[in-house]
Design a protein around this motif. Structure first.
Motif, PDB file in Angstrom:
ATOM      1  N   VAL A 357       0.790  -1.136  -0.075  1.00  7.68           N
ATOM      2  CA  VAL A 357      -0.066   0.015   0.638  1.00  7.68           C
ATOM      3  C   VAL A 357       0.469   1.017   0.177  1.00  7.68           C
ATOM      4  CG1 VAL A 357      -1.666   1.379   1.277  1.00  7.68           C
ATOM      5  CG2 VAL A 357      -2.073  -1.227   1.112  1.00  7.68           C
ATOM      6  N   SER A 364      -1.590   4.182  -6.542  1.00 15.88           N
ATOM      7  CA  SER A 364      -1.622   5.635  -5.909  1.00 15.88           C
ATOM      8  C   SER A 364      -1.236   6.506  -6.985  1.00 15.88           C
ATOM      9  CB  SER A 364       0.136   5.676  -4.934  1.00 15.88           C
ATOM     10  OG  SER A 364       0.601   4.939  -6.189  1.00 15.88           O
ATOM     11  N   ALA A 423      -6.997   2.594  -0.037  1.00 13.72           N
ATOM     12  CA  ALA A 423      -6.323   1.529   0.647  1.00 13.72           C
ATOM     13  C   ALA A 423      -7.495   1.156   1.701  1.00 13.72           C
ATOM     14  CB  ALA A 423      -5.179   3.570   1.841  1.00 13.72           C
ATOM     15  N   ALA A 428      -5.152  -1.520   4.665  1.00 14.94           N
ATOM     16  CA  ALA A 428      -4.329  -0.690   5.070  1.00 14.94           C
ATOM     17  C   ALA A 428      -4.366  -0.137   6.756  1.00 14.94           C
ATOM     18  CB  ALA A 428      -3.719   1.117   4.406  1.00 14.94           C
TER      19      ALA A 428
END
Length: 538
Positions: A357, A364, A423, A428
């Motif tokens: 992550v 991302s 995420a 995450a």
């Protein structure tokens, strides 16, 4: 141990040789598992001439059966079974310690293998019963054959089974000696992990289910042995330091009555199939010595007399979470040299909790540059740098968001919040590390360290001057000078560290990995700034 060539084309041929050497004559007959194995090898016959050669080799103190087994069965397979056979030098040193410190009526080897320890113990203790236990019927047949050839058939008992189930008692003193199998925790059945926790609880001790199999053997010995029984085990040394090793450390200070710990460097190849550090541990059940002795040797020829070395008080050991550093005698640095910690603080890298992550990638895309940082994420980036990290574009980027997202501009916050949805979908926010951060989304990278080092590898650590301004996660350490250093001094320090630091300064685990904790790295001896800048020590 022997000059003979490899004599066996298969395990069946090896088993046939063991039977022809007298395996059937040891104890009260073969177990059902051994009988099945013997029957499957019945058609294999080894010539009388080769059997005679094997017999002569065994009588000369060699182990051609064990060596043949190690050649036939791959090292990888034997490691997964914990079947790593012990070199003669270690066997003799441990048996000699036992001869100097006990008069056993019984000798028990909990992982007998081909019988190396029992064969040596048979010579040292001519009146003792010899008991060997192993889960592998090939091993027990080899042990039977070796003991028979050496003349110990009438006083030997070989058990095909698990030492953790061994409950036979005897009058007189027992010597427990051998090389308990090293098997990692993920290969151990859940039933046995529960056994470890339950049996340790009987002694009011905690036990980790991450423990390797050798820890179980220490516990089984502590549970079944009688007061005044003695023992000598050789194992991988990681229990001296790792959290799961706390059970063994507690047993050494309690029920086992620890006497001495001798660490053998991996350069000595204490286990031929694994570049790892070994520890020989001696104990006397119920003893409460005021001190335990620690020593470290570089080669098997230096083993000498077990029991010598630096003596550490038991009350101090009870407060020490790691023991391997106690085997190193602190030496005063040479004139003009200092500990690295006097020049630099050493800090481990950030634990992200989820590299998939927090290392930037397709997931991302769209994050603002302000939250992306070039970062050392692989040890090879340091090893391949030639001592100089200079191009941040060659590195991956870590995502480090502020704890307070209000610090971001309106447009950047929208982009960050979009990423946080991704995420979260990747889990995450739910991991242990994330749940224990102030804000689950902020990994907290340290400022870029002027010098970066690796800390775990099958080789000495690598060092690099960090001209790329790279951050580092927990595959590396950062060296932060306590006082300002000019470029010449930093380059000289990196150069010295690159060429003069060995694996001995760290701790080596089974499999050959050497690890340097921050405090261990700070204890490394380096030249003073004056010597470094003068160039005389490079």
């Amino acid at each position: 141990m022997t000059d003979l060539p490899i004599l066996f084309a298969s395990e069946k041929e090896l088993i046939s040789a063991a039977l022809q050497l007298g395996a059937l004559d040891v104890g009260h007959g073969l177990s059902e598992g051994e009988k099945r194995l013997a029957a499957s090898s019945a058609k294999q016959r080894v010539s009388a001439k080769r059997v005679a050669l094997l017999r002569d080799s065994i009588l000369s103190g060699n182990d051609p059966l064990g060596e043949g087994f190690s050649s036939i069965r791959s090292a990888e397979t034997r490691r997964s079974d914990g079947a790593t056979y012990t070199p003669e030098g270690i066997v003799q040193s441990m048996v000699q310690w036992a001869a100097n410190n006990s008069s056993p009526s019984r000798v028990v080897d909990p992982g007998v293998g081909s019988g190396r320890f029992l064969s040596a113990a048979g010579r040292a203790f001519p009146n003792a019963q010899l008991v060997g236990i192993d889960v592998d019927p090939v091993a027990t047949l080899m042990a039977r054959a070796n003991l028979c050839v050496n003349g110990y058939a009438k006083r030997a008992k070989i058990i095909l089974g698990d030492f953790r189930n061994f409950t036979e008692r005897t009058a007189g003193q027992t010597l427990y000696i051998g090389n308990p199998p090293y098997v990692r925790h993920h290969q151990i059945d859940a039933v046995w992990k529960d056994w470890l926790a339950q049996r340790a609880a009987e002694l009011k001790l905690p036990a980790s289910k991450l423990a390797g199999l050798h820890v179980y053997f220490f516990l089984a010995t502590a549970l079944e042995a009688e007061k005044k029984d003695v023992g000598a085990f050789v194992t991988a040394s990681e229990w001296l330091d790792v959290n799961y090793g706390s059970l063994v450390r507690s047993l050494m200070l309690g029920e086992l009555g620890g006497k001495n710990i001798t660490v053998i460097e991996p350069t000595a190849q204490p286990f031929p199939d694994a570049a790892t550090t070994a520890a020989i541990t001696t104990f006397e059940i119920g003893a409460e010595p005021k001190t335990v002795s620690f020593q470290r040797v570089d080669d098997l020829a230096s083993l000498g007399k077990l029991g010598s070395g630096r003596r550490i008080r038991r009350d101090r050991l009870a407060t020490e979470k790691r023991w391997s550093h106690l085997t190193r005698v602190a030496e005063r640095p040479p004139e003009g040299y200092v500990e690295l910690g006097e020049l630099c603080r050493v800090h481990r890298g950030t634990v992200t909790g989820a590299n998939g992550v927090w290392i930037a990638g397709e997931h991302s895309a769209g994050l603002p540059d302000s939250v992306l940082f070039p970062t050392i994420t692989r040890a090879r980036e340091v090893f391949n740098s030639g001592g100089l990290l200079k191009d941040p574009d060659l590195l991956r980027q870590a995502i480090d968001l502020p704890t307070d997202l209000d610090e971001l501009s309106v447009s950047d916050r929208k982009r960050v919040e979009s990423f946080l949805k991704v995420a979260k979908s990747m889990g995450a926010h739910s991991g242990y590390v994330a749940r224990n951060r102030k804000a689950w989304w902020s990994i907290g990278l340290r400022e870029a360290a002027p010098i970066i080092s690796t800390y775990m590898a099958r080789r000495p650590p690598g060092f690099a001057l960090n001209k790329a301004g790279a951050r580092h996660i927990n595959i590396a350490h950062g060296l932060y000078p306590r006082d300002p250093m000019n470029e010449k001094l930093k380059r000289a320090l990196v150069s010295y560290l690159q060429h003069n630091i060995s694996q001995k300064s760290g701790r080596t685990y089974a499999g050959g990995l050497t690890k340097f904790e921050p405090r261990e790295m700070e204890r490394v001896i380096v030249p003073s700034p004056e010597l470094l800048t003068s160039g005389v020590c490079l």
